[in-house]
Write a protein that holds these residues in place. Structure first.
Motif, short mmCIF file in Angstrom:
data_model
loop_
_atom_site.label_atom_id
_atom_site.label_comp_id
_atom_site.label_asym_id
_atom_site.label_seq_id
_atom_site.Cartn_x
_atom_site.Cartn_y
_atom_site.Cartn_z
N ARG A 378 0.96 -1.38 0.18
CA ARG A 378 -0.29 -0.04 -0.23
C ARG A 378 0.66 1.25 0.18
NH1 ARG A 378 -5.27 -0.86 3.35
NH2 ARG A 378 -5.68 0.85 2.13
N HIS A 379 2.06 0.77 -0.51
CA HIS A 379 2.48 2.38 -0.54
C HIS A 379 2.51 3.09 -1.57
CE1 HIS A 379 5.15 0.54 -4.12
NE2 HIS A 379 5.78 -0.15 -3.53
N ALA A 380 1.66 2.34 -2.85
CA ALA A 380 1.79 3.81 -3.88
C ALA A 380 0.43 4.01 -3.74
CB ALA A 380 2.38 3.15 -4.67
N ARG A 387 4.72 10.45 3.00
CA ARG A 387 5.35 12.00 2.49
C ARG A 387 5.83 12.47 2.53
NH1 ARG A 387 2.60 13.85 8.66
NH2 ARG A 387 4.55 11.94 9.72
N GLY A 388 6.15 12.38 0.67
CA GLY A 388 7.32 12.74 0.06
C GLY A 388 8.31 11.94 -0.13
N GLY A 389 8.17 10.38 0.38
CA GLY A 389 9.21 9.55 0.42
C GLY A 389 9.73 9.38 1.93
N VAL A 390 8.93 9.98 2.72
CA VAL A 390 9.19 9.80 4.11
C VAL A 390 8.22 8.71 4.81
CG1 VAL A 390 9.59 10.78 6.45
CG2 VAL A 390 10.66 12.14 4.37
N LEU A 391 8.68 7.80 5.75
CA LEU A 391 7.25 7.13 6.28
C LEU A 391 6.56 7.76 7.09
CD1 LEU A 391 9.62 3.83 6.41
CD2 LEU A 391 8.64 4.26 4.37
N ASN A 392 5.48 7.50 7.27
CA ASN A 392 4.27 8.03 8.24
C ASN A 392 4.10 6.59 9.05
OD1 ASN A 392 2.79 8.84 9.78
ND2 ASN A 392 1.47 9.64 8.63
N PRO A 393 5.08 5.92 10.08
CA PRO A 393 4.78 4.95 10.77
C PRO A 393 3.38 4.71 11.57
CG PRO A 393 6.73 6.35 11.69
CD PRO A 393 6.20 7.28 11.15
N ASP A 394 2.81 6.48 12.35
CA ASP A 394 1.96 6.52 13.11
C ASP A 394 0.53 6.09 11.92
OD1 ASP A 394 3.48 7.01 14.95
OD2 ASP A 394 2.70 8.99 14.83
N TRP B 239 13.34 6.46 7.23
CA TRP B 239 12.65 7.04 7.39
C TRP B 239 11.61 7.26 6.12
CZ3 TRP B 239 9.24 8.17 11.08
CH2 TRP B 239 9.74 7.96 12.25
N THR B 240 12.90 6.84 5.29
CA THR B 240 12.89 6.79 3.44
C THR B 240 12.40 5.50 3.30
OG1 THR B 240 14.39 5.92 2.83
CG2 THR B 240 14.36 8.43 3.30
N LYS B 241 10.91 5.60 1.80
CA LYS B 241 10.97 4.41 1.78
C LYS B 241 11.74 3.23 0.92
CE LYS B 241 7.81 3.75 -3.10
NZ LYS B 241 7.16 3.90 -4.39
N MET B 242 12.83 4.47 0.35
CA MET B 242 14.12 3.41 -0.58
C MET B 242 14.63 2.33 0.69
SD MET B 242 16.80 3.05 -2.84
CE MET B 242 16.46 4.84 -3.74
N GLY B 243 15.01 3.06 1.80
CA GLY B 243 15.31 1.93 3.01
C GLY B 243 14.41 1.37 3.50
N PHE B 244 13.43 1.13 3.38
CA PHE B 244 12.31 0.12 3.14
C PHE B 244 12.33 -0.56 1.90
CE2 PHE B 244 7.53 -1.43 2.39
CZ PHE B 244 7.75 -2.59 3.85
N GLN B 245 12.59 -0.31 0.85
CA GLN B 245 12.57 -1.33 -0.36
C GLN B 245 14.23 -1.93 0.46
OE1 GLN B 245 12.83 0.60 -4.20
NE2 GLN B 245 11.59 1.53 -4.05
N ILE B 246 15.21 -1.42 0.74
CA ILE B 246 16.75 -1.72 0.72
C ILE B 246 16.13 -2.96 1.46
CG2 ILE B 246 18.74 -2.22 2.00
CD1 ILE B 246 19.09 0.64 1.09
N LYS B 247 15.53 -2.58 2.76
CA LYS B 247 15.27 -3.87 3.60
C LYS B 247 14.37 -4.88 3.45
CE LYS B 247 14.11 -0.75 7.16
NZ LYS B 247 13.63 -0.31 8.11
N VAL B 248 12.88 -4.32 2.44
CA VAL B 248 12.27 -5.95 1.59
C VAL B 248 12.88 -6.55 0.66
CG1 VAL B 248 10.51 -5.87 0.62
CG2 VAL B 248 10.20 -4.46 2.59
#
Lengths: 533, 384
Positions: A378-380, A387-394, B239-248
Motif C-alpha cells: 500500500r505504499h503507492a 509523505r514525499g518519500g518519508v515514512l509515516n509510521p503512525d 525513514w524513507t521508502k528507499m530504506g524500506f525497499q532495501i530491507k524488503v
C-alpha cells in the motif's frame, strides 16, 4: 480407474474400529512453550489398522502433539508406549526406526536437491540412486502420485512437493503414518486414490493418524476421531456416527458461521477484470506456459479458477498481478484500461489488489512487523503512508490495527513480526490488508490454504461481501469445496489452458474433476498455434 | 542430553545488541589462548632457567595482561595516538556505512578495497596534472572525482550481476586486485614524481589540495564526512521508502517484487552508494594523512569495513562505534609488535576472530539454545 472403483466399493462399507490393543499409546502428554500449554495432558491411543482422525482448529495443539510423536519435540510431561513398551523418541530417525512415518503439511524438503536426493537423505539404508529412483517410480505409480525422481524440488509445485513427502514416507514401510492435511492440494480423484492407498495400508495392519480440516473426508475414511481444543482432548467419537456440523462444533466450540451470499450476483454489470488471449512462455524449463487465456470478471461477482497444483496457477497469478508483465498491453485490462505490460504498482494504482499463495516471503516479509508489512502493498495507493518519500509510521500502525480489528487477527503483542503469527491469522491479515482498500479488482490465490475453519469462514465471507459491494473477485484455488462454495462462475486451469467459465450452479463435481484432469484442454492440433500471439 | 538451537518466534532485540559484546568477549578469550600458546612456543622448556612448562604458562598470562594493555588501553592514553585512532577509523567507518546498506539489501560488495584504490586514483588526477591549482574548488573537485571513481568501479560488478547474473562476491573481490595493481603501476610509472628520487610516489599534494584539519589537532575534516554519511544513511534506512525497499528486498526478494520494487535497480543503487563512500575514503586518505598517491593507499580498510559493518549491526550509527574498535586493533597490533615482539599479523588474527565470533553469535538473534533431555530408551529396537 480400477483403483477408484475398488475404493468406492470399500468406502461404501461402514467402518469399524479394529478391536486390538493400541499400537501407540500416548499418556498424559503435556508440552509447555514458556508458560503456554500447547498440549495439556493429552491421551491418545492408536490401534493397528485404523485411520485415526486428529481434529482441531489451528492452534489447538495438533502439530505439537504430532511433532512429539515423531520425535521432533520432547514432551514436558507424559509417556509414550509403543506396542505396550515405554519408549523415548528423541529424534525423527528413532521414530522412523520404530516404524513411525510422517507426511508434513509444511514440507521438509531441500529445495536445491532432486526428488531422489531428498528421499535418499531420509533413508537409513544406502542403495544406489538409480535403484532408488526405480523404486520411487514404482511406488508413485502404484499409489497414483506421479513424480519424476530427477526433478529438482525448487521447480515443483506445492502439490507435487507433497507427493514427494508421501512417497518418501511410504518407502520406509511404516507401521504408523502421520499425515498432516494430506489431501488439501489433491483433486477429488487424487484424494480418492489416496484413500485407496490408505485402505490398502490399513488392511496390512498399518495405522494412520490423519489430521484434516475436511470433515466430510474424515467422516468418510476415518474409524475414530480425537478432537482437540486449546491443547486438551475435548472429545473422542466415531466420525461416521456424527454429522459434519456436529464435528465442526466440537472442534471450534461454537457453531461455525454459515456463509451467506443472500444477494445473488448482480446481472449485466460492467466487466472489471478482463484477460484476452494471454499467452506467456515458460519462465524456466519446469514452469508452465500460459496459452490463450481468456476470462472476464464482472462487477459484483466471484470467479473461481479451479485446478490441480502446478497447472499454471502461479504463472497466471504473476501475469495478472504484473510481477511478470507481458508484452501485449491488451492481454490484461482493469476497468477497461489495458495494463498487460505494466508492473504491479501501476496495476494497484488502477484499483486492483492481489494476494499471493505464499503468505510468508511473498505476501509478507516474515521478519518485519505488521505495520511494515502494510506498507508492502500500500505504499503507492494513496493511503498516506508516505509523505514525499518519508515514512509515516503512525499511519501504517493505524492501518495495520484497523485490518487486525476488522479481520480478528489474533496477535501476542500489539505489532508483532509477521512470521510469529499463526497461518490463519497471517492469512486474515494479508487478505484484510487488501480488502481494507475496497479494491475494484481482487485476485487472490489459495485464500484459505492451511487455515482453520473459523478463519476460512471469515475470509470467504469477506470475499463474497467485497464482491457484492461491486468489486470483481478472482479466486485461484486448488480447494474445490472452496471454489464451489464462494464462486459464481468457475473455470478450470489445466496445463496452462483455461476452460471457458461456467455458472457454478448446475455444475457437478464430476464435470469439474474431468476438466481438472485435462479434458478441457484443446486438442494437440490446436496447441501449435496457441503460442503464436 | 543434547544442545539444540531452537528458532525464536521473533528476533531478539536484546541479543542483537549483546551479540557484538559476547563476540568481543570470546575474541578476548581466543586472544588469550593465542598469546599463551605463542609464549609457550618461544620458551625452551628443557632449559631450567625458563621455569619449565608452568613458568612459561605463568609468563604467558603475564604477557596476555601486557598484551591487553598495549592493545586496548595504551593507544587511548596519549593525544597523538588518539588522533591516529581517528585517522584510521575515518576511512573504515565511511566504507562500512556504504557496505551496511549493501548487505541489508542482500547485495554482497566485497570489493570496497578496490573502490578505495580507484577513488584515490581518480581523485588524485587533478593535483597530479594541475599541481599549481589551489583554488577553493580544487578539494571539492578532488572529492567528487574520487566518489565518481569509486562509483564507476563499483558499477562493474553490479552491472555484471544485473546483466549476466554473475556472483558479485567473486567479481567485486577479484576487481580489488585489478585496482591495486593499476594503482601500483600508476604510482611507479606514469604518475611518479619526476623529482622524487625514484621513489614510487606521486608528487606531494599541498595547500588547497590537502584536507584541512579541525581545531588544533591532526584530525581532518573527513571526520565530519563520517558523521554526515552516518546520519544520512540512518535517515535513509529508518525513514524513507528507499530504506524500506532495501530491507524488503534484502529479507524477502519475492515479497519485494510483489511490492513492485526492482531487485536490479537496488543492486545498482547500493553498489553505487557503497562505491561512492569507498571512493571518498580513498581520496580522503590521499588528500589527508598520506598526502600523495602511493603504491598502496589502504592497509586493508576495505576488508576491515566488512567486519565493522557486521559488528555495527549493519546500522550506520553502530558502524561508528565498531569502526573505532577496529581502528584500535590496527594501533594495538602495532603496539603488540613493538612491545611484545609479536607478529605483525596480530591485527588480522584479532579482526578475523572478531568477525567469526560475531557472525556465530548472531545466530542467537534468531535462535536460542535449548538443552534437550533424552529420555532413557528401554527397548532394544530403539537404541541405535
Amino acid at each position: 480407474m480400477e483403483l477408484i472403483k475398488e475404493g468406492a466399493a470399500s468406502m461404501a462399507q461402514s467402518r469399524h474400529r479394529p478391536d486390538s490393543p493400541p499400537l501407540l499409546h500416548a499418556i498424559g502428554i503435556t508440552k509447555l512453550f514458556g508458560s503456554f500449554k500447547a498440549n495439556d495432558g493429552i491421551d491418545l491411543a492408536i490401534r493397528p489398522g485404523e485411520i485415526h482422525a486428529l481434529l482441531g482448529e489451528n492452534g489447538a495443539g495438533k502439530s505439537t502433539l504430532v511433532k512429539i510423536l515423531y520425535g521432533v519435540l520432547q514432551p514436558t510431561e507424559g509417556r509414550i508406549l509403543w506396542k505396550g513398551q515405554p519408549v523415548g523418541i528423541p529424534n525423527p530417525s528413532t521414530a522412523r526406526k520404530l516404524g513411525v512415518g510422517m507426511v508434513f503439511q509444511h514440507f521438509s524438503l531441500f529445495e536445491a536437491l532432486t526428488v531422489v536426493e531428498n528421499i535418499a537423505l531420509a533413508l537409513s539404508d544406502r542403495k544406489s540412486r538409480s535403484a532408488l529412483a526405480r523404486e520411487i517410480e514404482t511406488i508413485s505409480l502404484e499409489y497414483g502420485l506421479p513424480l519424476n525422481p530427477c526433478s529438482v524440488i525448487a521447480d515443483l509445485s506445492v502439490g507435487e512437493r507433497q507427493r514427494v513427502e508421501i512417497v518418501r514416507c511410504l518407502l520406509q514401510n511404516p507401521e504408523l503414518i502421520i499425515m498432516d492435511e494430506p489431501t488439501s492440494v489433491l483433486t477429488p480423484q487424487e484424494a480418492d486414490d489416496l484413500f485407496v492407498t490408505l485402505d490398502r495400508l490399513t488392511a496390512r495392519g498399518c495405522a494412520v493418524l490423519y489430521i484434516s480440516h475436511r470433515l466430510e473426508e474424515v467422516k468418510r475414511i476415518c474409524h475414530h476421531a480425537t478432537i482437540l481444543r486449546h491443547g486438551k482432548v475435548v472429545s473422542e467419537c466415531d466420525p461416521q456416527k456424527e454429522t459434519a456440523a456436529k464435528l465442526a462444533t466440537m472442534m471450534v466450540g461454537v457453531e461455525v458461521r454459515k456463509l451467506s451470499s443472500d444477494l445473488p450476483p448482480p446481472q449485466n454489470t460492467r466487466t472489471r477484470l478482463s484477460v484476452q488471449n494471454l499467452s506467456m512462455p515458460q519462465p524456466h524449463p519446469f514452469a508452465v506456459a500460459l496459452s490463450n487465456i481468456t476470462l472476464e470478471v464482472k462487477a459484483g461477482e466471484v470467479m473461481g479458477i479451479a485446478g490441480i497444483a502446478g497447472n499454471g496457477q502461479g504463472e497466471l497469478f504473476d501475469a495478472l498481478s504484473g510481477e511478470r508483465p507481458c508484452h501485449a498491453a491488451n492481454s490484461v485490462s482493469i476497468d477497461g484500461k489495458p495494463c498487460g505490460d505494466m508492473g504491479v504498482t501501476a496495476r494497484r494504482r488502477m484499483g486492483a489488489a492481489f494476494v499471493p499463495e505464499e503468505r510468508l516471503g511473498h505476501g509478507a516479509v516474515p521478519r518485519m512487523r505488521l505495520s511494515d508489512n502494510v506498507l508492502l502493498t500500500r505504499h503507492a495507493t494513496g493511503d498516506g503512508l508516505l509523505r514525499g518519500g518519508v515514512l509515516n509510521p503512525d499511519a501504517a500502525r493505524e492501518l495495520s490495527d484497523r485490518v487486525s480489528r476488522s479481520f480478528d487477527v489474533r496477535k501476542g503483542t500489539p505489532d508483532p513480526e509477521a512470521g510469529s503469527l499463526s497461518g490463519g491469522n497471517l492469512q486474515k491479515f494479508v487478505i484484510g490488508r487488501e480488502i481494507d482498500r475496497q479494491p475494484g479488482v481482487l485476485v487472490v490465490s489459495q485464500p484459505t490454504w492451511g487455515v482453520d475453519a473459523g478463519a476460512a469462514a471469515i475470509i470467504r465471507q469477506a470475499l463474497i461481501d467485497l464482491a457484492r459491494s461491486g468489486s470483481a473477485i478472482l479466486v485461484i484455488s486448488q480447494d474445490l469445496d472452496e471454489v464451489l462454495e464462494i464462486a459464481d462462475h468457475v473455470a478450470v486451469i489445466s496445463k496452462g489452458h483455461l476452460s471457458p467459465s461456467r455458472p457454478t450452479s448446475g455444475l457437478t463435481r464430476e464435470e469439474i474433476g474431468l476438466l481438472m484432469g485435462g479434458m478441457g484442454e484443446p486438442h494437440s492440433a490446436d496447441r501449435g498455434t496457441a503460442y503464436a500471439g | 542430553m543434547r544442545v539444540e538451537l531452537v528458532r525464536r518466534s521473533e528476533r531478539s532485540a536484546a541479543m542483537a545488541y549483546l551479540s557484538p559484546l559476547l563476540a568481543l568477549l570470546l575474541t578476548l578469550i581466543g586472544g588469550a589462548l593465542i598469546v599463551i600458546v605463542w609464549r609457550l612456543s618461544t620458551v625452551d622448556l628443557s632449559n631450567p632457567a625458563s621455569g619449565g612448562f608452568f613458568g612459561a604458562l605463568q609468563q604467558g598470562f603475564v604477557d596476555y595482561g601486557r598484551f591487553l594493555y598495549v592493545f586496548f588501553i595504551e593507544p587511548l592514553t596519549e593525544l597523538w595516538s588518539l588522533e591516529e585512532l581517528v585517522a584510521k577509523a575515518t576511512p573504515i567507518i565511511l566504507v562500512a556505512i556504504g557496505l551496511s546498506l549493501c548487505y541489508l539489501s542482500n547485495t554482497w560488495n566485497i570489493g570496497a578495497e578496490g573502490q578505495i584504490a580507484v577513488g584515490a586514483i581518480t581523485g588524485s588526477f587533478l593535483p597530479i596534472f594541475f599541481p599549481d591549482w589551489h583554488g577553493p574548488f580544487m578539494l571539492p573537485a578532488m572529492l567528487i572525482l574520487g566518489m565518481l571513481g569509486g562509483m564507476a568501479y563499483a558499477a562493474i560488478p553490479a552491472l555484471l550481476k544485473i546483466r549476466f547474473g554473475t556472483n558479485e562476491i567473486l567479481t567485486s573481490l577479484m576487481l580489488v586486485y585489478v585496482a591495486q595493481l593499476f594503482l601500483d603501476y600508476l604510482a611507479r610509472g606514469p604518475w611518479r614524481n619526476p623529482a622524487g628520487h625514484n621513489f614510487p610516489d606521486s608528487r606531494a599534494f599541498d595547500g588547497g589540495q590537502i584536507l584541512p584539519t579541525l581545531f588544533d589537532t591532526n584530525i581532518r575534516i573527513s571526520l565530519i564526512f563520517v558523521f554526515v554519511a552516518a546520519f544520512a544513511a540512518w535517515f535513509l534506512m529508518r525513514w524513507t521508502k528507499m530504506g524500506f525497499q532495501i530491507k524488503v528486498l534484502g529479507q524477502a526478494p519475492r515479497a519485494g517484487a510483489f511490492a513492485g520494487f526492482s531487485q536490479s535497480r537496488m543492486v545498482l543503487i547500493t553498489f553505487l552508494i557503497s562505491g561512492a563512500l569507498a571512493g571518498l575514503a580513498g581520496i580522503s586518505e590521499v588528500a589527508g594523512p598520506v598526502g600523495q598517491l602511493r603504491t598502496t593507499v589502504s592497509p586493508g580498510y576495505g576488508f576491515t569495513a566488512i567486519i565493522v559493518a557486521f559488528l555495527g549491526r549493519l546500522n550506520p550509527i553502530g558502524a561508528i562505534f565498531a569502526g573505532f574498535l577496529l581502528a584500535l586493533s590496527y594501533l594495538g597490533g602495532e603496539g603488540a609488535q613493538i612491545a611484545l615482539g609479536m607478529s605483525d599479523q596480530t591485527t588480522r588474527v584479532f579482526q578475523g576472530m572478531l568477525l567469526f565470533f560475531v557472525l556465530a553469535c548472531d545466530s542467537f538473534i534468531f535462535y536460542r539454545l535449548q538443552i534437550v533431555r533424552t529420555p532413557v530408551m528401554q527397548t532394544g529396537t530403539v537404541a541405535s
